[in-house]
Write a protein that holds these residues in place. Structure first.
Motif, mmCIF file in Angstrom:
data_model
loop_
_atom_site.group_PDB
_atom_site.id
_atom_site.type_symbol
_atom_site.label_atom_id
_atom_site.label_comp_id
_atom_site.label_asym_id
_atom_site.label_seq_id
_atom_site.Cartn_x
_atom_site.Cartn_y
_atom_site.Cartn_z
ATOM 1 N N GLU A 133 0.620 -0.450 -17.341
ATOM 2 C CA GLU A 133 -0.230 0.581 -16.730
ATOM 3 C C GLU A 133 0.623 1.537 -15.899
ATOM 4 O O GLU A 133 1.548 1.118 -15.205
ATOM 5 C CB GLU A 133 -1.305 -0.060 -15.847
ATOM 6 N N SER A 134 0.267 2.817 -15.944
ATOM 7 C CA SER A 134 1.037 3.816 -15.200
ATOM 8 C C SER A 134 0.688 3.754 -13.721
ATOM 9 O O SER A 134 -0.387 3.281 -13.331
ATOM 10 C CB SER A 134 0.722 5.221 -15.727
ATOM 11 N N CYS A 164 -0.221 -1.179 -1.445
ATOM 12 C CA CYS A 164 0.286 -1.343 -2.819
ATOM 13 C C CYS A 164 1.801 -1.267 -2.762
ATOM 14 O O CYS A 164 2.372 -0.180 -2.653
ATOM 15 C CB CYS A 164 -0.270 -0.238 -3.716
ATOM 16 N N PHE A 165 2.440 -2.430 -2.794
ATOM 17 C CA PHE A 165 3.890 -2.493 -2.602
ATOM 18 C C PHE A 165 4.570 -2.962 -3.874
ATOM 19 O O PHE A 165 4.461 -4.123 -4.258
ATOM 20 C CB PHE A 165 4.229 -3.392 -1.393
ATOM 21 N N PHE A 166 5.273 -2.024 -4.504
ATOM 22 C CA PHE A 166 6.022 -2.302 -5.729
ATOM 23 C C PHE A 166 7.482 -2.656 -5.421
ATOM 24 O O PHE A 166 8.270 -2.810 -6.340
ATOM 25 C CB PHE A 166 6.012 -1.067 -6.637
ATOM 26 N N GLU A 167 7.811 -2.702 -4.132
ATOM 27 C CA GLU A 167 9.177 -3.026 -3.681
ATOM 28 C C GLU A 167 9.052 -3.978 -2.500
ATOM 29 O O GLU A 167 8.048 -3.932 -1.785
ATOM 30 C CB GLU A 167 9.842 -1.746 -3.133
ATOM 31 N N PRO A 168 10.076 -4.799 -2.259
ATOM 32 C CA PRO A 168 9.987 -5.749 -1.140
ATOM 33 C C PRO A 168 9.780 -5.065 0.209
ATOM 34 O O PRO A 168 10.226 -3.936 0.419
ATOM 35 C CB PRO A 168 11.351 -6.457 -1.158
ATOM 36 N N SER A 169 9.119 -5.776 1.101
ATOM 37 C CA SER A 169 8.864 -5.258 2.450
ATOM 38 C C SER A 169 8.435 -6.420 3.330
ATOM 39 O O SER A 169 7.715 -7.313 2.868
ATOM 40 C CB SER A 169 7.730 -4.231 2.407
ATOM 41 N N THR A 170 8.865 -6.408 4.558
ATOM 42 C CA THR A 170 8.307 -7.332 5.551
ATOM 43 C C THR A 170 7.599 -6.522 6.631
ATOM 44 O O THR A 170 6.378 -6.599 6.796
ATOM 45 C CB THR A 170 9.427 -8.197 6.186
ATOM 46 N N ARG A 171 8.369 -5.710 7.353
ATOM 47 C CA ARG A 171 7.833 -4.986 8.506
ATOM 48 C C ARG A 171 6.796 -3.937 8.123
ATOM 49 O O ARG A 171 5.742 -3.840 8.753
ATOM 50 C CB ARG A 171 8.971 -4.269 9.257
ATOM 51 N N THR A 172 7.108 -3.136 7.125
ATOM 52 C CA THR A 172 6.224 -2.005 6.841
ATOM 53 C C THR A 172 4.852 -2.498 6.391
ATOM 54 O O THR A 172 3.821 -2.088 6.929
ATOM 55 C CB THR A 172 6.859 -1.073 5.788
ATOM 56 N N ARG A 173 4.849 -3.421 5.426
ATOM 57 C CA ARG A 173 3.556 -3.883 4.907
ATOM 58 C C ARG A 173 2.781 -4.671 5.968
ATOM 59 O O ARG A 173 1.585 -4.446 6.173
ATOM 60 C CB ARG A 173 3.751 -4.743 3.655
ATOM 61 N N LEU A 174 3.479 -5.580 6.640
ATOM 62 C CA LEU A 174 2.756 -6.424 7.592
ATOM 63 C C LEU A 174 2.337 -5.646 8.844
ATOM 64 O O LEU A 174 1.296 -5.944 9.433
ATOM 65 C CB LEU A 174 3.582 -7.660 7.955
ATOM 66 N N LEU A 230 -6.722 -4.889 1.437
ATOM 67 C CA LEU A 230 -6.485 -5.527 0.139
ATOM 68 C C LEU A 230 -5.201 -4.948 -0.432
ATOM 69 O O LEU A 230 -4.673 -3.963 0.081
ATOM 70 C CB LEU A 230 -7.669 -5.307 -0.810
ATOM 71 N N GLY A 231 -4.698 -5.567 -1.480
ATOM 72 C CA GLY A 231 -3.487 -5.009 -2.075
ATOM 73 C C GLY A 231 -2.616 -6.046 -2.735
ATOM 74 O O GLY A 231 -3.072 -7.162 -3.014
ATOM 75 N N PHE A 232 -1.373 -5.656 -2.979
ATOM 76 C CA PHE A 232 -0.423 -6.569 -3.605
ATOM 77 C C PHE A 232 0.963 -6.301 -3.032
ATOM 78 O O PHE A 232 1.249 -5.210 -2.545
ATOM 79 C CB PHE A 232 -0.427 -6.420 -5.134
ATOM 80 N N ASP A 233 1.819 -7.350 -3.090
ATOM 81 C CA ASP A 233 3.153 -7.198 -2.526
ATOM 82 C C ASP A 233 4.243 -7.259 -3.586
ATOM 83 O O ASP A 233 5.422 -7.221 -3.282
ATOM 84 C CB ASP A 233 3.414 -8.209 -1.410
ATOM 85 N N ASN A 234 3.834 -7.359 -4.848
ATOM 86 C CA ASN A 234 4.785 -7.096 -5.944
ATOM 87 C C ASN A 234 3.959 -6.780 -7.176
ATOM 88 O O ASN A 234 2.789 -7.164 -7.271
ATOM 89 C CB ASN A 234 5.746 -8.269 -6.154
ATOM 90 N N SER A 235 4.566 -6.065 -8.102
ATOM 91 C CA SER A 235 3.762 -5.537 -9.201
ATOM 92 C C SER A 235 3.619 -6.526 -10.351
ATOM 93 O O SER A 235 2.853 -6.273 -11.276
ATOM 94 C CB SER A 235 4.374 -4.235 -9.707
ATOM 95 N N THR A 236 4.314 -7.664 -10.292
ATOM 96 C CA THR A 236 4.279 -8.569 -11.446
ATOM 97 C C THR A 236 2.883 -9.145 -11.680
ATOM 98 O O THR A 236 2.533 -9.477 -12.803
ATOM 99 C CB THR A 236 5.289 -9.727 -11.281
ATOM 100 N N SER A 237 2.087 -9.231 -10.605
ATOM 101 C CA SER A 237 0.740 -9.784 -10.769
ATOM 102 C C SER A 237 -0.292 -8.700 -11.065
ATOM 103 O O SER A 237 -1.487 -8.970 -11.115
ATOM 104 C CB SER A 237 0.344 -10.546 -9.503
ATOM 105 N N THR A 238 0.154 -7.457 -11.232
ATOM 106 C CA THR A 238 -0.790 -6.368 -11.487
ATOM 107 C C THR A 238 -0.656 -5.887 -12.937
ATOM 108 O O THR A 238 0.249 -6.301 -13.657
ATOM 109 C CB THR A 238 -0.519 -5.165 -10.557
#
Ligand code: NCD
Length: 285
Positions: free
Chosen positions: A84-85, A46-56, A70-78
């Motif tokens: 939501e908190s 669950c990544f609300f901030e940019p990331s390349t190395r950490t997430r991948l 599963l997850g998301f790489d920015n919060s705009t699609s959530t």
């Protein structure tokens, strides 16, 4: 907080013995390859901030161990974009996954997540506060690069105030013996006289996103950058590490010099994070 869960929120629970277990397991992966120790497990990123190395690298580590991701790489699609908190998002994701890897711009967000999660939370960076899993990668790189984690001098150059990488590494280095830490904000102090004495040089970029004005960020950015001549002043055995991404502080002209270690360092992220995923999911204790 459910204290039985192995949350990794800050570095404060790290011990030398535990770090050595993580590094031994990472070394096993490097030597023998990965095995599917996490079949049927689901890792949420669950990544609300940019990331390349950490997430991948977390994603790669999970796949290497046979887990699903599963997850998301920015919060705009959530549903965050519907208001939501973080707490409610984390409660929901706890139903969908066995571990939550969370990156969020707010200091303390990982701690808040751990308070409500019913699965382990791994802090993949909470604002300018902490980045405990990068510390694992940094320490592993120091160990591989120097052959030891005691008796060395580390020079940390850059945006000391806003770097969660510096904060977490600096706190954890206190577990080791005779480690001299020299932290330099190049606007305030010249780092060049220290280059010849350092065994490790940690370069961090200006965290532009955490400055109130672009002018201040630019002022810091213009104050430093390692030149070929700078690196030639370093010990031949010294190592330059960096969490990356880089901007102007690490020009490509130094990449081929023997002290440049940041790409090797980045390659350690998968085995180290694989060892950590196994720990929080209780493959080993
Ligand atoms: C760092 C981070 O996100 O704090 N990057 C990383 O995780 N490899 C450093 C940075 O963004 O400058």
């Amino acid at each position: 907080m459910n204290t039985k869960l192995h949350h990794i929120v800050t570095t404060e629970h790290f011990t030398r013995q535990w770090l050595e277990q993580v590094f031994n397991r990472a070394n096993q992966f490097i030597a023998d390859g990965f095995v599917h120790t996490l079949p049927n497990k689901i890792v949420a990123t669950c990544f609300f901030e940019p990331s390349t190395r950490t997430r991948l690298s977390f994603t790669s580590a999970a796949h290497r161990l046979g887990a699903e991701v599963l997850g998301f790489d920015n919060s705009t699609s959530t549903s965050t974009s519907k208001g939501e908190s973080l707490e409610d998002t984390v409660r929901m994701v706890s139903n969908y996954a066995d571990v939550i890897v969370l990156r969020h711009p707010e200091i303390g967000s990982a701690e808040r997540a751990a308070q409500v999660a019913t699965v382990p939370v791994i802090n993949a960076g909470d604002g300018a506060h902490a980045h405990p899993t990068q510390t694992l990668v940094d320490l592993f790189a120091i160990k591989q690069g120097l052959g030891k984690l005691d008796d060395f001098t580390i020079l940390m150059i850059g945006d000391i105030e806003h770097s969660r990488v510096v904060h977490s590494l600096s706190a954890t280095l206190k577990l080791f013996n005779n480690v001299e830490q020299i932290l330099i904000n190049p606007v305030e102090q010249d780092y060049k006289p220290h280059l010849a004495t350092a065994d490790i040089v940690l370069m961090t970029r200006v965290q532009t996103e955490r400055f109130s004005t672009q002018r201040e960020a630019d002022q810091l950015k213009q104050a430093y950058g390692l030149s070929v001549e700078d690196v030639q002043q370093m010990k031949p055995t010294a190592r330059i590490i960096a969490p990356l991404p880089r901007t102007t502080e690490l020009p490509t002209s130094i990449d081929a010099l023997p002290q440049a270690y940041y790409f090797q360092q980045a390659s350690f992220a998968v085995p180290v994070r694989a060892a950590l995923l196994e720990y929080v999911l209780e493959v080993w204790q």
